[in-house]
Design a protein around this motif. Structure first.
Motif, mmCIF file in Angstrom:
data_model
loop_
_atom_site.group_PDB
_atom_site.id
_atom_site.type_symbol
_atom_site.label_atom_id
_atom_site.label_comp_id
_atom_site.label_asym_id
_atom_site.label_seq_id
_atom_site.Cartn_x
_atom_site.Cartn_y
_atom_site.Cartn_z
ATOM 1 N N SER A 160 22.296 -39.229 9.617
ATOM 2 C CA SER A 160 21.318 -40.188 10.167
ATOM 3 C C SER A 160 20.367 -39.524 11.153
ATOM 4 O O SER A 160 19.213 -39.932 11.278
ATOM 5 C CB SER A 160 22.031 -41.383 10.808
ATOM 6 N N PHE B 40 16.811 -38.523 10.018
ATOM 7 C CA PHE B 40 15.733 -39.519 9.955
ATOM 8 C C PHE B 40 14.917 -39.502 11.254
ATOM 9 O O PHE B 40 13.687 -39.508 11.228
ATOM 10 C CB PHE B 40 16.319 -40.923 9.737
ATOM 11 N N TYR B 41 15.640 -39.467 12.380
ATOM 12 C CA TYR B 41 14.939 -39.455 13.675
ATOM 13 C C TYR B 41 14.189 -38.140 13.855
ATOM 14 O O TYR B 41 13.096 -38.093 14.412
ATOM 15 C CB TYR B 41 15.937 -39.698 14.819
ATOM 16 N N CYS C 126 12.900 -36.308 11.411
ATOM 17 C CA CYS C 126 11.710 -36.334 10.541
ATOM 18 C C CYS C 126 10.583 -37.123 11.191
ATOM 19 O O CYS C 126 9.419 -36.702 11.166
ATOM 20 C CB CYS C 126 12.047 -37.006 9.203
ATOM 21 N N ILE D 119 11.411 -40.616 3.629
ATOM 22 C CA ILE D 119 12.400 -39.582 3.978
ATOM 23 C C ILE D 119 13.470 -39.534 2.890
ATOM 24 O O ILE D 119 13.978 -40.578 2.463
ATOM 25 C CB ILE D 119 13.034 -39.887 5.353
ATOM 26 N N VAL E 147 14.530 -46.971 10.540
ATOM 27 C CA VAL E 147 15.566 -46.055 10.023
ATOM 28 C C VAL E 147 16.679 -46.856 9.355
ATOM 29 O O VAL E 147 17.156 -46.506 8.272
ATOM 30 C CB VAL E 147 16.112 -45.138 11.155
ATOM 31 N N LYS F 142 15.593 -47.786 5.963
ATOM 32 C CA LYS F 142 15.605 -46.639 5.032
ATOM 33 C C LYS F 142 17.047 -46.330 4.599
ATOM 34 O O LYS F 142 17.308 -46.068 3.427
ATOM 35 C CB LYS F 142 14.971 -45.408 5.703
ATOM 36 N N ILE F 143 17.956 -46.370 5.554
ATOM 37 C CA ILE F 143 19.355 -46.078 5.215
ATOM 38 C C ILE F 143 19.901 -47.158 4.276
ATOM 39 O O ILE F 143 20.582 -46.866 3.309
ATOM 40 C CB ILE F 143 20.219 -45.940 6.493
ATOM 41 N N SER G 20 16.599 -40.695 -2.470
ATOM 42 C CA SER G 20 15.354 -41.373 -2.168
ATOM 43 C C SER G 20 14.368 -41.125 -3.285
ATOM 44 O O SER G 20 14.471 -40.169 -4.012
ATOM 45 C CB SER G 20 14.821 -40.822 -0.842
#
Ligand SMILES: Nc1ncnc2c1ncn2[C@@H]1O[C@H](COP(=O)(O)OP(=O)(O)O)[C@@H](O)[C@H]1O
Ligand SMILES: Nc1ccn([C@@H]2O[C@H](COP(=O)(O)OP(=O)(O)O)[C@@H](O)[C@H]2O)c(=O)n1
Length: 312
Positions: A56, A59-60, A62, A92, A157, A160-161, A182
């Motif tokens: 995880s 993501f932050y 990116c 992402i 995020v 997205k997850i 993705s």
């Protein structure tokens, strides 16, 4: 006499396991402060058990990289709106390529053998570009906690997850062997070699996995390690990845201060702070080897799964 049915799989990464009656994948949540060993351990646990893996923090990182590349300073509170927009719009993708769990190779000298553990690697894609190395840069690390503290960023995020999880479930239901995290993640044939048709579980690591993302995880681990040891390991990792510590004015003291500053920001933010879930097991990696900490978690998963397997 009842006997547990054990299946021997051909793939080297999966030796034996029992058939589980559970339909829900087994979830492992790994949280903890920076450089405590979360992602290395999580990937290896996933590899050993044949589970999926989601990093995880990537993501932050990116979103932080995307903001920095646009000349935005994430530490300036006036940029919250711009960063939230980037978080919503960027694509992402993650792809973990699992290696053979371990192999014995000759070290060159006749008769001397060395056990090598091949580590799985996660490739990270930001708007279709492979940014796996860039997101680990010191500059991204310096700003990522400010980005991760923004409520809208966390919401983006989470979405997205969720969509990755939904796609994985779909893929599994369709018996699709291609693990694709993705839309914009290319298919790599190497990932196919590790695929099993239906994934038995998921390992996720971060700061709020056990508390917010997977609050009902079957196993929650809170990884910790002495901050000096974490700094030494992180500096070693940066050097291994090509960083020149002298050129970048980085030494163990500086790295340790940076890690502590980031932990403090992560612990004290209002939204989803870094916190041990009440039902998490604490695992201190300071005096453990990587294999040692992986063993502890794998054994705990097997123990807990054992309670749920069908005995035939
Ligand atoms: N028990 C250990 N012994 C030695 N090095 C370790 C151990 N656990 C992790 N590391 C190393 O420490 C560094 C930080 O680990 P990492 O998994 O990136 O932590 P995190 O995801 O918590 O930031 C990596 O280079 C990793 O290989
Ligand atoms: N679930 C998560 C994962 C990461 N993060 C943020 O993202 C940053 C980078 O996470 P990471 O796991 O890649 O960082 P390291 O521990 O590897 O240095 C953290 O310092 C947090 O600010 C978060 O807020 N929540």
């Amino acid at each position: 006499m009842f006997k547990r049915l054990v299946i021997q799989l051909q793939a080297p990464r999966m030796r034996t396991f029992s058939i589980a009656t559970r339909t829900k994948p087994f979830q492992v949540a790994i949280d903890g402060p920076a450089a405590s060993g979360k992602s290395t351990t999580a990937k290896m646990v996933a590899q050993r058990l044949g589970f999926d893996y989601i990093d995880s923090g990537a993501f932050y990182r990116c979103i932080t990289l995307a903001a920095l590349s646009k000349g935005i300073n994430p530490s300036d509170p006036a940029t919250v709106g711009q960063i939230s927009e980037i978080a919503e719009q960027c694509k992402i993708g993650l792809q973990t390529v699992f290696a053979k769990p371990s192999e014995t190779v000759s070290s060159g000298e006749e008769g001397v053998f060395q056990k090598l553990t091949c580590l799985p690697t996660t490739r990270v894609f930001l708007n279709s570009k492979d940014v796996s190395s860039e997101i680990r840069s010191n500059n991204v690390s310096q700003h990522v906690s400010a980005v991760a503290a923004i409520r809208n960023v966390r919401e983006a995020v989470l979405q997205k997850i969720r969509s990755i999880r939904a796609r994985e479930n779909n893929n599994n239901n369709n018996n699709n062997n291609n693990k694709q995290d993705s839309d914009n993640t290319p298919n790599l044939s190497s990932s196919q070699s590790q695929s099993i048709v239906v994934s038995e579980g998921l390992v996720m690591d971060g700061r709020d996995i056990g508390t917010v993302i997977l609050p009902h995880a079957d196993l929650k681990i809170f990884l910790v390690a002495d901050s000096r040891i974490r700094a030494e390991r992180r500096l070693q990792e940066l050097v291994k990845n090509g960083l020149d510590p002298t050129l970048n004015k980085l030494d163990v003291d500086t790295v340790q201060r940076d890690l502590q500053r980031r932990d403090e920001l992560d612990r004290t933010r209002k939204v989803s702070p870094l916190r041990k879930a009440d039902d998490a097991m604490v695992l201190d990696t300071s005096n453990l080897t990587i294999e040692g900490q992986v063993d502890v978690i794998v054994q705990e998963v097997e123990r807990r799964r054992g309670d749920n397997v069908k005995v035939v």
